[in-house]
Design an enzyme around this catalytic site. Structure first.
Site, short mmCIF file in Angstrom:
data_model
loop_
_atom_site.label_atom_id
_atom_site.label_comp_id
_atom_site.label_asym_id
_atom_site.label_seq_id
_atom_site.Cartn_x
_atom_site.Cartn_y
_atom_site.Cartn_z
CD1 TRP A 57 0.76 -0.42 2.95
CD2 TRP A 57 -1.31 -0.12 3.74
NE1 TRP A 57 0.82 -0.54 4.32
CE2 TRP A 57 -0.44 -0.36 4.82
CE3 TRP A 57 -2.67 0.10 4.00
CZ2 TRP A 57 -0.89 -0.38 6.14
CZ3 TRP A 57 -3.10 0.08 5.32
CH2 TRP A 57 -2.23 -0.17 6.37
CG HIS B 144 -12.66 26.04 -7.02
ND1 HIS B 144 -11.50 26.22 -6.30
CD2 HIS B 144 -12.29 26.13 -8.33
CE1 HIS B 144 -10.48 26.38 -7.13
NE2 HIS B 144 -10.93 26.35 -8.36
MN MN Z 1 -9.94 23.00 -10.37
#
Ligand code: MN
Length: 262
Positions: free
Chosen positions: A63, A81
């Site tokens: 992993w 955003h």
């Molecule tokens: Mn972006």
């Protein structure tokens, strides 16, 4: 039961009458990362550190640990955003409507224009011309701008930076407003590193795709690939971002279901 909608889909998938197309770039440290002016905070590129590989660190297992920005590789932009979407309800990766994450895709081929002009700007008139050929964009569809930009395997050519900044194709303000206000799209997808054109800072408003999409609760997908394998209409895309609490976006796997024509 066997003639239910989902049962029909399962049969169509097993018989390859519905194909799955991967619209995702492989996450790796080499994949180009968005670069902001040096006075701004920067996004982390993808980093991978092996934790164990069937060795003394973990004899039976392999992993890795990884780190990256929310905006690395093929990734999702949520409304939160952008400052225009900051106060909207359900605007983050953990709260956005699930219905927005599976839906029809309209794919507009702008590859010829983008090859001729890396600063190509898609306009509302271009989209109206596309609709004359392929029909009206249905409500709550994803609009994907095919440019074949993803076929630029060289990171320098993909970024296409010079002293004036980045030169990559994208929509102008008229295109984005048309898609949101007159066609009610769920989001806009691009093969380049942002949903806005590389020179989008010079448009009014700056970065109109981010401004209008996110200001109206719509989403973005960028660094897509294989858009050339999709029909102009009829594909269904599946694009759930990671459920990051108050996340502004995330890397994700984007899949398209495409019906094989009889
Ligand atoms: Mn972006």
């Amino acid at each position: 039961m066997s003639d239910g909608l989902l049962a029909q889909l399962v049969v169509a998938l097993s018989q390859r009458r519905v194909r799955i197309v991967d619209l995702t770039q492989t996450l790796s440290p080499e994949f180009p990362q968005i670069v902001l002016p040096p006075e701004m905070a920067q996004a982390w590129p993808f980093r991978l550190e092996e934790a164990s590989r069937y060795d003394e660190r973990g004899p039976g297992w392999y992993w890795n640990n990884f780190s990256c920005s929310e905006h690395t590789g093929t990734h999702f932009d949520a409304p939160i955003h952008w400052v225009s979407g900051r106060d909207l309800p359900n605007n983050a990766t953990d709260t956005l409507p699930l219905e927005d994450l599976i839906g029809p895709a309209c794919v507009m081929d702008c590859s010829r224009q983008a090859a001729a002009d890396p600063d190509f700007l898609l306009t509302a008139d271009h989209i109206r011309d596309w609709e004359r050929q392929y029909g009206r964009i249905p409500p709550r569809a994803w609009f994907l701008m095919r440019t074949d930009w993803s076929q630029r395997r060289d990171p320098v050519a993909y970024q296409n930076l010079d002293e004036a900044g980045q030169h990559t194709p994208g929509p102008d303000t008229s295109a984005v407003r048309f898609l949101v206000e007159e066609r009610d799209v769920v989001g806009f997808g691009s093969e380049a590193i942002g949903t806005d054109a590389g020179q989008g800072a010079h448009l009014k408003p700056p970065y109109p795709c981010h401004y209008y999409m996110h200001g109206n609760g719509r989403h973005g997908l960028q660094c897509l690939t294989n858009l050339d394998l999709l029909p102009p209409t009829g594909a269904v895309i599946i694009c759930p971002p990671l459920k990051i609490r108050q996340g502004s976006g995330s890397p994700l796997r984007v899949l398209a279901l495409v019906e094989r024509s009889a």
